[in-house]
Motif scaffolding. Structure first.
Motif, PDB file in Angstrom:
ATOM      1  N   LEU A 293       0.877  -1.169   0.000  1.00 52.21           N
ATOM      2  CA  LEU A 293       0.000   0.000   0.000  1.00 52.21           C
ATOM      3  C   LEU A 293       0.915   1.220   0.000  1.00 52.21           C
ATOM      4  CD1 LEU A 293      -3.140   0.550   0.294  1.00 52.21           C
ATOM      5  CD2 LEU A 293      -2.667   0.977   2.705  1.00 52.21           C
TER       6      LEU A 293
ATOM      7  N   ARG B 172      -5.784   0.755 -13.608  1.00 47.81           N
ATOM      8  CA  ARG B 172      -5.686  -0.632 -13.148  1.00 47.81           C
ATOM      9  C   ARG B 172      -5.188  -1.552 -14.264  1.00 47.81           C
ATOM     10  NH1 ARG B 172     -10.820  -3.311 -10.250  1.00 47.81           N
ATOM     11  NH2 ARG B 172     -10.430  -1.481  -8.931  1.00 47.81           N
TER      12      ARG B 172
ATOM     13  N   THR C 169      -4.480  -0.289  -7.980  1.00 51.77           N
ATOM     14  CA  THR C 169      -5.833   0.200  -7.701  1.00 51.77           C
ATOM     15  C   THR C 169      -5.751   1.410  -6.782  1.00 51.77           C
ATOM     16  OG1 THR C 169      -6.757  -2.038  -7.887  1.00 51.77           O
ATOM     17  CG2 THR C 169      -8.088  -0.391  -6.739  1.00 51.77           C
TER      18      THR C 169
ATOM     19  N   VAL D 148      -7.258   3.513  -4.044  1.00 50.05           N
ATOM     20  CA  VAL D 148      -8.277   3.246  -3.027  1.00 50.05           C
ATOM     21  C   VAL D 148      -8.635   4.472  -2.191  1.00 50.05           C
ATOM     22  CG1 VAL D 148      -7.703   0.810  -2.859  1.00 50.05           C
ATOM     23  CG2 VAL D 148      -6.513   2.446  -1.387  1.00 50.05           C
ATOM     24  N   GLY D 149      -7.789   5.503  -2.238  1.00 47.73           N
ATOM     25  CA  GLY D 149      -8.057   6.700  -1.445  1.00 47.73           C
ATOM     26  C   GLY D 149      -7.466   7.929  -2.092  1.00 47.73           C
TER      27      GLY D 149
ATOM     28  N   HIS E  87     -12.422   7.787   0.303  1.00 47.14           N
ATOM     29  CA  HIS E  87     -12.234   6.629  -0.558  1.00 47.14           C
ATOM     30  C   HIS E  87     -12.458   7.016  -2.015  1.00 47.14           C
ATOM     31  CE1 HIS E  87     -16.634   6.620  -0.084  1.00 47.14           C
ATOM     32  NE2 HIS E  87     -16.674   5.951  -1.226  1.00 47.14           N
TER      33      HIS E  87
ATOM     34  N   THR F 248     -13.649   6.099  -5.982  1.00 50.39           N
ATOM     35  CA  THR F 248     -14.580   5.265  -6.733  1.00 50.39           C
ATOM     36  C   THR F 248     -14.260   5.376  -8.222  1.00 50.39           C
ATOM     37  OG1 THR F 248     -16.225   7.004  -7.110  1.00 50.39           O
ATOM     38  CG2 THR F 248     -16.344   5.811  -5.004  1.00 50.39           C
TER      39      THR F 248
ATOM     40  N   THR G 153      -2.777   0.487  -4.195  1.00 53.52           N
ATOM     41  CA  THR G 153      -2.367  -0.839  -3.752  1.00 53.52           C
ATOM     42  C   THR G 153      -2.145  -1.736  -4.954  1.00 53.52           C
ATOM     43  OG1 THR G 153      -2.909  -2.682  -2.274  1.00 53.52           O
ATOM     44  CG2 THR G 153      -4.728  -1.720  -3.532  1.00 53.52           C
TER      45      THR G 153
END
Length: 241
Positions: free
Chosen positions: A173, A193, A199, A201-202, A212, A214, A228
């Motif tokens: 991470l 990705r 990915t 994530v935040g 977070h 999306t 991550t």
């Protein structure tokens, strides 16, 4: 080794009601064996989080130093299974072996805890070989704090990462400034990705808190992001920033 047991202090503490209600653990007691820098820091943090902590060490001066801060403190040699029984550690669901310098004692204590059927045992290792021995014994969680911290700082020094945390199975991470390839379009359309194997994530925008991410999130230049993925993938992605 001489076998001895001496409770220096037993301090009763009322745990905050709000902590009890929010914490998911039924048994909030833990035995921390070894009150050196690692063990004492861990014990104090667990106390801060509302746990009852039994701190144990063979060094009476160390036990005296931390006795006012812990629920219970004892001068004891836990390489003796009978000593563990007298301490009542067999009734705990969690225990930490914080001894690193004395590998023989670390292994003996871990073995005693396993024989006592403590269900959640953590142990500090000072080398990978030490860690492998503990794992083969059956210790549930082995940590190498010096090695892990050295590896983490090396990533920060040599890369463009703001923080780096490695997990099992070669995953990590990473906190980094968003590279241009991830900005200006929704994440779902950016191809981050599929192209880079990571990915998001935040995300944290200047002056705002982390939130977070999306598929609809649009990252702007200067945003800090959490990503991550496999270590080599997050390293390569962070270098793009």
């Amino acid at each position: 080794m001489g076998k001895y047991l001496h409770f220096l202090r037993q301090r009763r503490r009322k745990r905050p009601a709000e902590h009890n209600a929010s914490h998911g653990h039924g048994d909030q007691r833990v035995a921390v064996i070894g009150l050196g820098r690692f063990g004492s820091s861990l014990a104090n943090e667990l106390m801060r989080r509302g746990w009852d902590v039994l701190g144990v060490d063979t060094d009476a001066q160390l036990v005296q130093k931390y006795s006012d801060d812990l629920t219970h403190a004892a001068v004891a040699d836990c390489t003796d299974p009978e000593t563990l029984r007298q301490l009542g550690v067999h009734e705990f669901t969690s225990a930490v072996v914080g001894i690193g310098t004395d590998i023989e004692a670390s292994i003996l204590i871990a073995s005693n805890l396993l024989e006592a059927e403590v269900s959640n045992i953590w142990a500090k290792a000072i080398s990978r070989q030490h860690g492998k021995i503990l794992e083969r014994l059956g210790v549930h969680h082995v940590v190498l704090p010096e090695h892990e911290m050295g590896e983490r700082v090396a990533h920060l020094v040599t890369g463009r990462m703001l923080d780096f945390i490695e997990f099992d199975d070669n995953y990590a991470l990473v906190k980094t400034v968003a590279p241009d390839v991830a900005t200006g379009v929704p994440l779902g359309e950016s191809g981050v990705r599929s192209k880079y194997g990571v990915t998001v994530v935040g995300i944290k925008r200047p002056g705002e808190d982390f939130t977070h991410a999306t598929a609809e999130t649009v990252i702007s230049k200067g945003d800090v992001i959490i990503v991550t993925g496999k270590i080599h993938a997050v390293e390569s992605f962070a270098e793009l920033s």
